[in-house]
Design an enzyme around this catalytic site. Structure first.
Site, mmCIF file in Angstrom:
data_model
loop_
_atom_site.group_PDB
_atom_site.id
_atom_site.type_symbol
_atom_site.label_atom_id
_atom_site.label_comp_id
_atom_site.label_asym_id
_atom_site.label_seq_id
_atom_site.Cartn_x
_atom_site.Cartn_y
_atom_site.Cartn_z
ATOM 1 N N SER A 1 39.120 33.188 40.608
ATOM 2 C CA SER A 1 39.047 34.202 41.665
ATOM 3 C C SER A 1 38.207 35.411 41.282
ATOM 4 O O SER A 1 37.821 36.185 42.160
ATOM 5 C CB SER A 1 40.452 34.667 42.064
ATOM 6 O OG SER A 1 41.107 35.273 40.984
ATOM 7 N N ASP B 1 43.658 44.966 43.457
ATOM 8 C CA ASP B 1 45.037 44.580 43.727
ATOM 9 C C ASP B 1 45.756 44.549 42.393
ATOM 10 O O ASP B 1 45.325 45.220 41.453
ATOM 11 C CB ASP B 1 45.106 43.242 44.486
ATOM 12 C CG ASP B 1 44.379 42.109 43.755
ATOM 13 O OD1 ASP B 1 44.137 42.228 42.539
ATOM 14 O OD2 ASP B 1 44.048 41.099 44.415
ATOM 15 N N HIS C 1 43.033 41.827 40.187
ATOM 16 C CA HIS C 1 41.576 41.765 40.134
ATOM 17 C C HIS C 1 40.931 43.136 40.051
ATOM 18 O O HIS C 1 41.429 44.097 40.641
ATOM 19 C CB HIS C 1 41.059 41.039 41.377
ATOM 20 C CG HIS C 1 41.658 39.685 41.566
ATOM 21 N ND1 HIS C 1 42.741 39.468 42.381
ATOM 22 C CD2 HIS C 1 41.335 38.494 41.031
ATOM 23 C CE1 HIS C 1 43.063 38.184 42.353
ATOM 24 N NE2 HIS C 1 42.231 37.577 41.528
#
Length: 378
Positions: free
Chosen positions: A38, A322, A325
């Site tokens: 991600s 968040d 990340h």
């Protein structure tokens, strides 16, 4: 939830010191291929049946196209690296890449994915490293059709950068989740990191068979300092979760050895190691970061942003977007140091800019052709 790490720059009074200006000219390499999780995903998970997706607000609040599937407020490290390498547009995700655009590269990264196939599957479907490599084999066939043969495709790919940044989820969304995965019962940390590195090595060698010659292998960052992990497990008075960081360091040692060994074995290729863990050292307040252990957006129980919530306005002061990340500012810091090293320890044996400049020509298209015909076990 998803992946990794804290990427901070160090000992410079301004992040603009390492601003890299790219002239409007041809890219430094013919193409840029991205493999990962991600940190690098730019939309491959958007239509997948998974919680690990970021195609909703406030993700993308600072990105020109809004939410695209990037797990941050703006651009990611690979977006900045594509700019540094001279590409006029971001590298597209595999799920939407088509036509001649694939000649300049594809982003195969998938949120929650790992080196091992089972990693992150408690969150839903993802595209693990082995499948990402299989997807690149499909790309090879398409490029061969465009270029008039496998030899021409191999020659084209020989000059490209292959950027591989994966492994954090194998710890955060596998080994350190004993209720969901058995790996911590089956392996000691030492044996697990060897298992990961061995699997990783096989995938890199497959890519080499299909033309990869310039390969950047990115180490795992300080995953024990991720806010969600600290909230979930507690730090016992330490700044971070030490046993998780120790596991990351152990794996990085295996990766560095892998790079050294493959540089000896693959005489017609060059691999470099990017020391993301070391880039996390130092005092982040020097770069203007004020918030280091919390994210800018209000996070769900799984660590991702709550959909539709208004995030903080001072986003450049946050390391994390968040609870997992980095912000765009954090991504830029690591991209600048990956492209051109700030410290000798940032990369080994040299940085991405130097890798791009290497003249590595095709030795023979026969290997790629034979491999394509018989297939490789992934």
């Amino acid at each position: 939830m998803i992946i990794l790490a804290v990427f901070l720059s160090v000992i410079t009074s301004s992040s603009s010191l390492y601003e890299v200006v790219t002239a409007a000219a041809d890219p430094q390499v013919p193409c840029f291929f991205i493999f990962g999780d991600s940190l690098n995903d730019c939309g491959n998970n958007n239509d997948a049946d998974t919680k690990a997706k970021a195609n909703y607000k406030p993700y993308g609040i600072d990105y020109p196209d809004g939410p695209t599937g990037r797990f941050t407020n703006g651009r990611t490290a690979v977006d900045f690296l594509a700019e540094h390498l001279g590409f006029g547009n971001p590298i597209p995700p595999f799920t939407t890449a088509k036509g001649d655009s694939i000649l300049q590269g594809i982003n195969y990264a998938s949120g929650s994915a790992g080196i091992l196939d089972e990693t992150g599957k408690h969150l839903g479907k993802n595209v693990p490293l082995g499948t990402q490599v299989q997807n690149h084999q499909k790309t090879f066939s398409k490029i061969a059709a465009m270029k008039g043969g496998k030899d021409s495709a191999t020659k084209h790919l020989n000059g490209c950068i292959y950027y591989m940044s994966i492994g954090s989820n194998d710890f955060l969304n596998n080994y350190f989740l004993p209720k969901q995965y058995k790996t911590s019962k089956l392996y000691s940390v030492d044996k697990f990191t060897v298992h990961l590195a061995t699997t990783y090595r096989d995938k890199i060698k497959t890519l080499h068979h299909y033309g990869a010659r310039k390969i950047a292998v990115v180490g795992v960052g300080k995953v024990g300092c991720v806010p969600h992990m600290m909230d979930m497990f507690g730090t016992k008075g330490s700044k971070c979760i030490q046993n998780v960081n120790s596991a990351a360091q152990n794996f990085n040692k295996q990766l560095k050895k892998l790079v050294v060994d493959l540089n000896k074995e693959l005489k017609d290729a060059k691999l470099i190691y990017i020391n993301s863990y070391g880039m996390s050292d130092g005092d982040p307040t020097i770069l203007g970061f004020k918030y280091i252990t919390s994210g800018c957006c209000k996070s769900r129980e799984d660590g991702q942003c709550v959909e539709g919530e208004t995030p903080c306005s001072n986003r450049k002061e946050y390391v994390f977007w968040d609870s997992f990340h980095p912000t765009e500012t954090g991504h830029k810091a690591v991209a600048d140091r990956t492209y051109k090293s700030l410290l000798p320890s940032d990369s080994d044996p040299f940085d991405l800019h130097s890798l791009a400049a290497l003249d590595i020509g095709v030795k023979s298209g026969r290997r790629a052709e034979e491999t394509s015909e018989r297939g490789l076990e992934l």
